[in-house]
Motif scaffolding. Sequence first.
Motif, PDB file in Angstrom:
ATOM      1  N   MET A 146       0.838  -1.195   0.000  1.00  0.00           N
ATOM      2  CA  MET A 146       0.000   0.000   0.000  1.00  0.00           C
ATOM      3  C   MET A 146       0.872   1.245   0.000  1.00  0.00           C
ATOM      4  SD  MET A 146      -3.055   1.125   2.637  1.00  0.00           S
ATOM      5  CE  MET A 146      -1.952   1.426   4.021  1.00  0.00           C
ATOM      6  N   ALA A 147       0.613   2.143  -0.945  1.00  0.00           N
ATOM      7  CA  ALA A 147       1.371   3.387  -1.029  1.00  0.00           C
ATOM      8  C   ALA A 147       0.862   4.395  -0.003  1.00  0.00           C
ATOM      9  CB  ALA A 147       1.250   3.960  -2.438  1.00  0.00           C
ATOM     10  N   HIS A 148       1.748   5.265   0.413  1.00  0.00           N
ATOM     11  CA  HIS A 148       1.392   6.271   1.412  1.00  0.00           C
ATOM     12  C   HIS A 148       1.419   7.668   0.800  1.00  0.00           C
ATOM     13  CE1 HIS A 148       2.974   3.221   4.574  1.00  0.00           C
ATOM     14  NE2 HIS A 148       1.722   2.984   4.243  1.00  0.00           N
ATOM     15  N   ALA A 149       0.461   8.485   1.190  1.00  0.00           N
ATOM     16  CA  ALA A 149       0.302   9.820   0.626  1.00  0.00           C
ATOM     17  C   ALA A 149       0.678  10.890   1.633  1.00  0.00           C
ATOM     18  CB  ALA A 149      -1.139  10.022   0.177  1.00  0.00           C
ATOM     19  N   LEU A 196      -7.178   7.505  -3.351  1.00  0.00           N
ATOM     20  CA  LEU A 196      -5.772   7.828  -3.096  1.00  0.00           C
ATOM     21  C   LEU A 196      -4.845   6.755  -3.663  1.00  0.00           C
ATOM     22  CD1 LEU A 196      -5.552   9.191   0.574  1.00  0.00           C
ATOM     23  CD2 LEU A 196      -4.814  10.382  -1.498  1.00  0.00           C
ATOM     24  N   GLN A 197      -5.162   5.493  -3.383  1.00  0.00           N
ATOM     25  CA  GLN A 197      -4.301   4.406  -3.857  1.00  0.00           C
ATOM     26  C   GLN A 197      -4.252   4.366  -5.378  1.00  0.00           C
ATOM     27  OE1 GLN A 197      -2.218   2.641  -2.003  1.00  0.00           O
ATOM     28  NE2 GLN A 197      -2.944   3.824  -0.246  1.00  0.00           N
ATOM     29  N   GLU A 198      -5.386   4.587  -6.012  1.00  0.00           N
ATOM     30  CA  GLU A 198      -5.426   4.604  -7.479  1.00  0.00           C
ATOM     31  C   GLU A 198      -4.573   5.746  -8.025  1.00  0.00           C
ATOM     32  OE1 GLU A 198      -8.738   5.022 -11.066  1.00  0.00           O
ATOM     33  OE2 GLU A 198      -9.367   4.401  -9.056  1.00  0.00           O
ATOM     34  N   TYR A 199      -4.683   6.903  -7.385  1.00  0.00           N
ATOM     35  CA  TYR A 199      -3.890   8.060  -7.806  1.00  0.00           C
ATOM     36  C   TYR A 199      -2.398   7.798  -7.622  1.00  0.00           C
ATOM     37  CZ  TYR A 199      -1.607  12.609  -7.567  1.00  0.00           C
ATOM     38  OH  TYR A 199      -0.733  13.659  -7.742  1.00  0.00           O
ATOM     39  N   LEU A 200      -2.013   7.256  -6.465  1.00  0.00           N
ATOM     40  CA  LEU A 200      -0.605   7.019  -6.174  1.00  0.00           C
ATOM     41  C   LEU A 200       0.002   5.991  -7.127  1.00  0.00           C
ATOM     42  CD1 LEU A 200      -0.810   6.989  -2.276  1.00  0.00           C
ATOM     43  CD2 LEU A 200       0.232   8.775  -3.693  1.00  0.00           C
ATOM     44  N   VAL A 201      -0.761   4.959  -7.445  1.00  0.00           N
ATOM     45  CA  VAL A 201      -0.286   3.939  -8.390  1.00  0.00           C
ATOM     46  C   VAL A 201      -0.106   4.538  -9.782  1.00  0.00           C
ATOM     47  CG1 VAL A 201      -0.939   1.826  -9.602  1.00  0.00           C
ATOM     48  CG2 VAL A 201      -1.199   1.967  -7.133  1.00  0.00           C
ATOM     49  N   ALA A 218       3.364   4.974 -11.946  1.00  0.00           N
ATOM     50  CA  ALA A 218       3.505   4.447 -13.308  1.00  0.00           C
ATOM     51  C   ALA A 218       4.013   5.526 -14.260  1.00  0.00           C
ATOM     52  CB  ALA A 218       2.162   3.904 -13.795  1.00  0.00           C
ATOM     53  N   VAL A 219       3.510   6.741 -14.104  1.00  0.00           N
ATOM     54  CA  VAL A 219       3.960   7.857 -14.944  1.00  0.00           C
ATOM     55  C   VAL A 219       5.426   8.154 -14.697  1.00  0.00           C
ATOM     56  CG1 VAL A 219       3.738  10.343 -15.334  1.00  0.00           C
ATOM     57  CG2 VAL A 219       1.675   8.914 -15.179  1.00  0.00           C
ATOM     58  N   ASN A 220       5.818   8.138 -13.420  1.00  0.00           N
ATOM     59  CA  ASN A 220       7.221   8.410 -13.077  1.00  0.00           C
ATOM     60  C   ASN A 220       8.154   7.346 -13.649  1.00  0.00           C
ATOM     61  OD1 ASN A 220       6.495  10.704 -11.665  1.00  0.00           O
ATOM     62  ND2 ASN A 220       6.456   9.693  -9.658  1.00  0.00           N
ATOM     63  N   LEU A 221       7.731   6.080 -13.566  1.00  0.00           N
ATOM     64  CA  LEU A 221       8.569   4.997 -14.097  1.00  0.00           C
ATOM     65  C   LEU A 221       8.680   5.095 -15.614  1.00  0.00           C
ATOM     66  CD1 LEU A 221       7.306   2.002 -11.914  1.00  0.00           C
ATOM     67  CD2 LEU A 221       9.514   3.173 -11.762  1.00  0.00           C
ATOM     68  N   THR A 222       7.594   5.454 -16.272  1.00  0.00           N
ATOM     69  CA  THR A 222       7.604   5.600 -17.730  1.00  0.00           C
ATOM     70  C   THR A 222       8.509   6.722 -18.167  1.00  0.00           C
ATOM     71  OG1 THR A 222       5.336   4.763 -17.872  1.00  0.00           O
ATOM     72  CG2 THR A 222       6.165   6.005 -19.768  1.00  0.00           C
ATOM     73  N   SER A 223       8.478   7.829 -17.411  1.00  0.00           N
ATOM     74  CA  SER A 223       9.285   8.985 -17.779  1.00  0.00           C
ATOM     75  C   SER A 223      10.783   8.726 -17.600  1.00  0.00           C
ATOM     76  CB  SER A 223       8.877  10.206 -16.958  1.00  0.00           C
ATOM     77  OG  SER A 223       9.140   9.999 -15.576  1.00  0.00           O
ATOM     78  N   ASP A 242      -0.226  15.100  -2.057  1.00  0.00           N
ATOM     79  CA  ASP A 242      -0.946  14.195  -2.956  1.00  0.00           C
ATOM     80  C   ASP A 242      -2.454  14.376  -2.892  1.00  0.00           C
ATOM     81  OD1 ASP A 242       1.427  12.648  -3.774  1.00  0.00           O
ATOM     82  OD2 ASP A 242       1.451  12.023  -1.672  1.00  0.00           O
ATOM     83  N   GLY A 243      -2.950  14.950  -1.814  1.00  0.00           N
ATOM     84  CA  GLY A 243      -4.386  15.084  -1.675  1.00  0.00           C
ATOM     85  C   GLY A 243      -4.763  16.136  -0.649  1.00  0.00           C
TER      86      GLY A 243
END
Length: 203
Positions: A1-4, A187-192, A196-201, A82-83
């Motif tokens: 679980m990611a933390h915000a 929140l979890q959907e946003y963090l994931v 993914a965007v960061n890894l792609t970049s 994040d929120g």
Amino acid sequence: MAHAKLLMLVGDYVEDYEVMVPFQTLQVLGHTVDAVCPKKSKGEFVRTAIHDFEGDQTYSEKRGHNFMLNATFVEVDVAQYDGLVIPGGRSPEYLRTDEDVLKTVRHFFEAGKPVAAVCHGPQILAAAGVLQGKKISAYPACASEVKLAGGSYQPIGMTEAVVDGTLVTAPAWPAHPAWLSNFESVLQEYLVSRLAVNLTSRS
């Protein structure tokens, strides 16, 4: 679980349950929650109010607790969060007159970040002009403000919540289980997705 990292906007006579319960619950889930109030600093207090439903035509109000701020509003960098969480009570009525508060709120909507607002919290969203076309819950007395701001007011039960994209709203503190559960999912959907965007970049 990611933390915000979450920002919570509070003010004097914020609803006691709507600040205390989410502030603690979100930290139990592992999130960082910075509670701030305009014109007050970390370590200062806001006074809370306890609103209850006791058979009158409107809610009753009693003095609550002193709630300590753990961050300073003027030092906040909204890009680092994040929120956003906006409790209800009496504080939204005057916080919505602060242009810096409205700018803060607009950032989260423009960036597509998760936002939760409970009870009278949507008064701030209405003043910020971010409700156009949004399905939203609020304390029933705020329905006209939601509609005038272009939102679609949802007349749900007091224990229910409404999710519209990254926006989670609820009518009052009896809905804590519903909106907190939904907000955690958002929140979890946003963090994931952000990860993914960061890894792609980077690839």
